[in-house]
Design an enzyme around this catalytic site. Structure first.
Site, PDB file in Angstrom:
ATOM      1  N   ARG A  36       0.820  -1.215   0.000  1.00 28.03           N
ATOM      2  CA  ARG A  36       0.000   0.000   0.000  1.00 28.03           C
ATOM      3  C   ARG A  36       0.853   1.265   0.000  1.00 28.03           C
ATOM      4  NH1 ARG A  36      -5.374  -1.242   3.775  1.00 28.03           N
ATOM      5  NH2 ARG A  36      -6.478  -2.413   2.149  1.00 28.03           N
ATOM      6  N   LYS A 193     -19.567 -17.711   1.938  1.00 27.01           N
ATOM      7  CA  LYS A 193     -20.977 -17.517   2.247  1.00 27.01           C
ATOM      8  C   LYS A 193     -21.745 -16.691   1.217  1.00 27.01           C
ATOM      9  CE  LYS A 193     -20.403 -17.867   7.274  1.00 27.01           C
ATOM     10  NZ  LYS A 193     -20.683 -17.206   8.577  1.00 27.01           N
ATOM     11  N   GLY A 350      -9.306  -9.375  -0.462  1.00 27.48           N
ATOM     12  CA  GLY A 350      -8.140  -9.949   0.201  1.00 27.48           C
ATOM     13  C   GLY A 350      -7.799 -11.364  -0.236  1.00 27.48           C
ATOM     14  N   GLY A 373     -13.181  -3.757   1.291  1.00 26.92           N
ATOM     15  CA  GLY A 373     -14.580  -3.374   1.431  1.00 26.92           C
ATOM     16  C   GLY A 373     -15.059  -2.436   0.347  1.00 26.92           C
TER      17      GLY A 373
END
Length: 392
Positions: A36, A193, A350, A373
């Site tokens: 980053r 999920k 990720g 996110g």
């Protein structure tokens, strides 16, 4: 979507507040992954070359509005100086005096913004105090753009606002993948999920031509269709939802691809005995941990027919060989098509980045997003406050 970039502003003699994401992993006070940090270098160098004085604004961890010494950004300074190849002035108090003394070729870094409770509250007063330190605002933190915080949203309305080079690259790649993509478009969505990716799946079936579902999510869809999945990870309570997504996809003309064959094992551990079976032949005491070669061959055919690929999530339990086979093989195919100029490929998340790096495919993808996110919310079709604030 239209936004202004560093190409649209004169920075000579101006102090430039640059929101960056350098929330990097640290062990024993040492940065263990500088990815980053490395990705903000082009923006900082461009600002310096244009005569501006960069003042970096960033967060680190979740101090929840309190001063937490181990979350101080001072720990990042050595790695930041190494990446930028220059001294970085760390400022943890007396902000105004410090920034006014900043030399022409110097870079400043303010202390962790989240030490102030106003940051996460999107407090206008805190944003105004930050705005008073500079003349221009640049947002280079797409990974924080889904948060309406003082430094990502409120501040953008108080100064002339522009996208940094990393933000510009992210937005351009995402626009190419879903905004105005070259069709046909295929999306690969994996993970454990269905419940965490409902909005994502609902958005993608309307915007893509092919939707590949892998990982534990695929088990849920298989079970919903009455396929026996043994002891596999699945959300059986999501049966109706899975069927609704399949029905919606059929209605809008999006072809959903589920595993045709499966790799099963009785234990989830490295070296566990495994076998490849037809999708409907999972033994009652076994679990599905990967897709098989027939599935991979079918996906390769889909990739060959498409022009744009969007990827989020692995196709199997990629962390443990041999259950990384499908992810690695599909990633290699996508990378080869991209390298040959036949496919625009954008990936993020990720697990996705880790999987593509593990497959040695990431380097040949068109773009790999480091935003978790924010990348997911963008794929869900949501408005990101930090991006909306930059729109011209």
């Amino acid at each position: 979507m239209v936004w202004k970039t560093l190409d649209d502003v004169s920075l000579i003699g101006k102090r430039v507040l640059v929101r960056v994401d350098i929330n990097v992993p640290i062990e024993d006070g040492v940065v263990t992954d500088t990815t980053r940090i490395d990705r903000i270098v082009p923006t900082v160098h461009d600002i310096l070359e244009k005569g501006g004085r960069p003042i970096l604004l960033a967060h680190f961890g979740r101090p929840k509005g309190k001063i937490v010494p181990e979350m101080s950004l001072k720990h990042i300074v050595p790695s930041l100086e190494s990446a930028l190849d220059r001294k970085v002035v760390f400022i943890d108090g007396g902000y105004r005096d410090a920034v006014e003394r900043l030399g022409r070729d110097e870079v400043a870094l303010l202390e962790n913004l989240r030490f102030n409770p106003g940051e996460e509250q999107n407090d206008k007063g805190f944003a105004e105090r930050l705005a008073s330190l500079g003349h221009v605002y640049v947002n280079d933190a797409f990974s924080a753009a889904h948060r309406a915080h003082s430094s990502t949203e409120a501040l953008a309305h108080l100064l002339p606002a522009f996208a940094g080079r990393l933000m510009q690259a992210e937005l351009s790649a995402l626009e190419a993948a879903l905004g105005k993509p070259t069709r046909p478009v295929v999306a690969v969505v994996g993970g454990a999920k269905v419940s965490t990716k409902l909005d994502l799946l609902a958005n993608l079936v309307e915007k893509t031509d092919h939707l590949v579902i892998g990982g534990g999510m695929a088990n849920t869809f298989l079970a919903a269709q009455g396929v026996a999945i043994g002891t596999s990870l699945a959300e059986r309570e999501m049966t109706d939802t899975a069927l609704e997504i399949l029905a919606k996809a059929e209605k809008v003309g999006c072809k959903v691809h589920l595993p045709k064959d499966i790799v099963v094992a009785r234990e989830f551990k490295a070296g566990a005995a495994s076998e490849t079976l037809p999708v409907a032949a999972c033994p009652g005491d076994a679990m599905i941990l990967d897709a098989g070669p027939e599935t991979v061959a079918a996906l390769e055919t889909v990739f060959d027919s498409c022009k744009t690929l969007l990827w989020n999530g692995p196709l199997g339990a990629f962390e443990i060989p041999p259950f990384d086979m499908a992810t690695n093989a599909a990633a290699a195919k996508a990378a080869a098509l991209t390298k040959a100029g036949h496919l625009t490929s954008v990936a993020g998340g990720g697990d996705t980045v880790a999987a593509l790096n593990g497959a040695d495919a990431a380097k040949d993808f068109t773009y790999i997003s480091t935003a978790g996110g924010a990348f997911l919310e963008w794929m869900e079709g949501k408005t990101l406050p930090g991006v909306a604030a930059l729109e011209a």
